[in-house]
Design a protein around this motif. Sequence first.
Motif, PDB file in Angstrom:
ATOM      1  N   ALA A  37      17.334  45.411 -61.144  1.00 57.08           N
ATOM      2  CA  ALA A  37      16.031  45.846 -61.638  1.00 57.08           C
ATOM      3  C   ALA A  37      15.009  45.571 -61.070  1.00 57.08           C
ATOM      4  O   ALA A  37      13.832  46.184 -60.676  1.00 57.08           O
ATOM      5  CB  ALA A  37      15.921  45.986 -63.334  1.00 57.08           C
ATOM      6  N   ARG A  38      14.758  44.027 -60.716  1.00 52.75           N
ATOM      7  CA  ARG A  38      13.748  43.321 -60.225  1.00 52.75           C
ATOM      8  C   ARG A  38      13.452  43.939 -58.814  1.00 52.75           C
ATOM      9  O   ARG A  38      12.337  44.163 -58.494  1.00 52.75           O
ATOM     10  CB  ARG A  38      14.050  41.924 -60.402  1.00 52.75           C
ATOM     11  CG  ARG A  38      12.737  41.138 -59.732  1.00 52.75           C
ATOM     12  CD  ARG A  38      13.176  39.649 -59.513  1.00 52.75           C
ATOM     13  NE  ARG A  38      11.938  38.938 -58.986  1.00 52.75           N
ATOM     14  CZ  ARG A  38      11.813  39.306 -57.515  1.00 52.75           C
ATOM     15  NH1 ARG A  38      12.555  39.776 -56.666  1.00 52.75           N
ATOM     16  NH2 ARG A  38      10.853  38.515 -56.836  1.00 52.75           N
ATOM     17  N   GLU A  39      14.533  44.166 -57.801  1.00 52.92           N
ATOM     18  CA  GLU A  39      14.356  44.438 -56.749  1.00 52.92           C
ATOM     19  C   GLU A  39      13.988  45.944 -56.602  1.00 52.92           C
ATOM     20  O   GLU A  39      13.162  46.434 -55.880  1.00 52.92           O
ATOM     21  CB  GLU A  39      15.838  44.527 -55.833  1.00 52.92           C
ATOM     22  CG  GLU A  39      16.198  43.030 -55.497  1.00 52.92           C
ATOM     23  CD  GLU A  39      15.069  42.282 -54.826  1.00 52.92           C
ATOM     24  OE1 GLU A  39      14.658  42.815 -53.801  1.00 52.92           O
ATOM     25  OE2 GLU A  39      14.912  41.214 -55.193  1.00 52.92           O
ATOM     26  N   TRP A  40      14.396  46.869 -57.544  1.00 52.79           N
ATOM     27  CA  TRP A  40      13.887  48.081 -57.358  1.00 52.79           C
ATOM     28  C   TRP A  40      12.363  48.304 -58.028  1.00 52.79           C
ATOM     29  O   TRP A  40      11.523  48.966 -57.086  1.00 52.79           O
ATOM     30  CB  TRP A  40      14.624  48.864 -58.779  1.00 52.79           C
ATOM     31  CG  TRP A  40      14.251  50.200 -58.631  1.00 52.79           C
ATOM     32  CD1 TRP A  40      14.683  51.262 -58.078  1.00 52.79           C
ATOM     33  CD2 TRP A  40      12.886  50.937 -59.377  1.00 52.79           C
ATOM     34  NE1 TRP A  40      13.918  52.367 -58.263  1.00 52.79           N
ATOM     35  CE2 TRP A  40      12.897  52.431 -59.213  1.00 52.79           C
ATOM     36  CE3 TRP A  40      12.117  50.319 -60.247  1.00 52.79           C
ATOM     37  CZ2 TRP A  40      12.152  53.121 -59.953  1.00 52.79           C
ATOM     38  CZ3 TRP A  40      11.158  51.291 -60.852  1.00 52.79           C
ATOM     39  CH2 TRP A  40      11.179  52.727 -60.529  1.00 52.79           C
ATOM     40  N   HIS A  41      11.801  47.231 -58.557  1.00 52.29           N
ATOM     41  CA  HIS A  41      10.364  47.068 -58.991  1.00 52.29           C
ATOM     42  C   HIS A  41       9.599  46.610 -57.971  1.00 52.29           C
ATOM     43  O   HIS A  41       8.439  46.938 -57.762  1.00 52.29           O
ATOM     44  CB  HIS A  41      10.226  46.257 -60.162  1.00 52.29           C
ATOM     45  CG  HIS A  41      10.308  47.287 -61.502  1.00 52.29           C
ATOM     46  ND1 HIS A  41      11.753  47.420 -61.993  1.00 52.29           N
ATOM     47  CD2 HIS A  41       9.535  47.755 -62.450  1.00 52.29           C
ATOM     48  CE1 HIS A  41      11.496  48.151 -63.133  1.00 52.29           C
ATOM     49  NE2 HIS A  41      10.322  48.333 -63.277  1.00 52.29           N
TER      50      HIS A  41
END
Length: 153
Positions: free
Chosen positions: A124-128
């Motif tokens: 999720a962090r990488e997507w953000h």
Amino acid sequence: MTIVQETVIQADVHLLWRAWTESARITEWFAPAAEIEPKAGGKFELYFNPANRESMCTAGCILLQYDEPHILAFEWKGPDPFAETMNQGNLTTVKVSFRPEQDGGTRITLEHTGWKDTEALLQAREWHVDAWRGMLASLKSNMESGEGILCCQ
């Protein structure tokens, strides 16, 4: 683990503050629908699919800090693919800082904190990281293009 994104936009700090804190303005560059109550404890709800206000949204999120026109902080919910991971219990936090530059522009610094060290949250962090980069590019383009309501004080 904090995501930090920064850009300089050739626009007045007060105009950029309004772009983030007024429902009618944030919908020009971020989400197609929004409900923002510009005060600490007020709503910060963005609806990326206005036809379905149960998905792809930050419904229930609030403004944690409202220090006009310097710092805006709000709770954040992830998009549907990460909802099970991000939208239960403690939410992540986004802080946006506005700093006038000497050339008349404004430096925007976005910090997204609260990430836990799990595989799902790392995804999720990488997507953000990419999502915030794109969002700031949208804001910069909108503000510097001279189009839309954001260009007018």
